[in-house]
Design a protein around this motif. Structure first.
Motif, PDB file in Angstrom:
ATOM      1  N   TRP A 174       0.834  -1.198   0.000  1.00 49.73           N
ATOM      2  CA  TRP A 174       0.000   0.000   0.000  1.00 49.73           C
ATOM      3  C   TRP A 174       0.868   1.248   0.000  1.00 49.73           C
ATOM      4  CZ3 TRP A 174      -5.121   0.855  -0.396  1.00 49.73           C
ATOM      5  CH2 TRP A 174      -5.967  -0.226  -0.262  1.00 49.73           C
ATOM      6  N   PRO A 182      -4.398   3.588  -4.087  1.00 49.26           N
ATOM      7  CA  PRO A 182      -4.492   2.144  -3.860  1.00 49.26           C
ATOM      8  C   PRO A 182      -3.670   1.384  -4.904  1.00 49.26           C
ATOM      9  CG  PRO A 182      -6.490   2.954  -4.888  1.00 49.26           C
ATOM     10  CD  PRO A 182      -5.633   4.153  -4.581  1.00 49.26           C
ATOM     11  N   ARG A 216      -8.869   6.209   0.176  1.00 52.57           N
ATOM     12  CA  ARG A 216      -8.747   5.968   1.614  1.00 52.57           C
ATOM     13  C   ARG A 216      -8.892   7.244   2.441  1.00 52.57           C
ATOM     14  NH1 ARG A 216      -3.710   2.164   2.596  1.00 52.57           N
ATOM     15  NH2 ARG A 216      -3.929   3.334   4.488  1.00 52.57           N
TER      16      ARG A 216
END
Length: 117
Positions: A22, A27, A39
């Motif tokens: 990550w 992503p 996120r």
């Protein structure tokens, strides 16, 4: 710092199959293809899409190819009767028995040991 993933070999091949690298800002590419949310914010409901790129990503993904190989290997070793291969795979993947038309379709596609190709 780990920037690339190096797969193990032999007995350790499957040990790290669920880890994903990550980055904070975006992503992984495979998750972007499947519309992974950003996120930075919380999404209550993800949008549903189905694109040819998603199918291509699954067909070329090492983890999917390895899972298919192991499924085929286990089916052949566990099911001695080649006539039952289609039924066994349906039960393992879809948790149901195939319909007669589905059996005919897949038997025409799958190379069976008793047919000469």
């Amino acid at each position: 710092m780990l920037t690339t993933y190096v797969a193990d070999e032999g007995d350790k091949l499957y040990r790290r199959s669920l880890y994903t690298l990550w980055k904070r800002t975006l992503p992984p590419p495979s998750m972007s293809i499947f519309d992974a949310p950003n996120r930075d914010i919380c999404e209550v409901r993800r949008q549903k899409t189905n694109t040819p790129l998603q199918a291509l990503a699954l067909q070329n993904d090492v983890q999917m190819l390895e899972a298919a190989r192991v499924l085929a290997e286990n089916t052949i070793t566990d099911t001695k009767d080649a006539e039952q291969w289609v039924t066994t795979v349906f039960q393992r993947i879809l948790v149901r028995n195939p319909k007669e038309e589905e059996k005919r379709f897949w038997r025409n596609i799958i190379p069976m040991p008793w047919t000469s190709s």
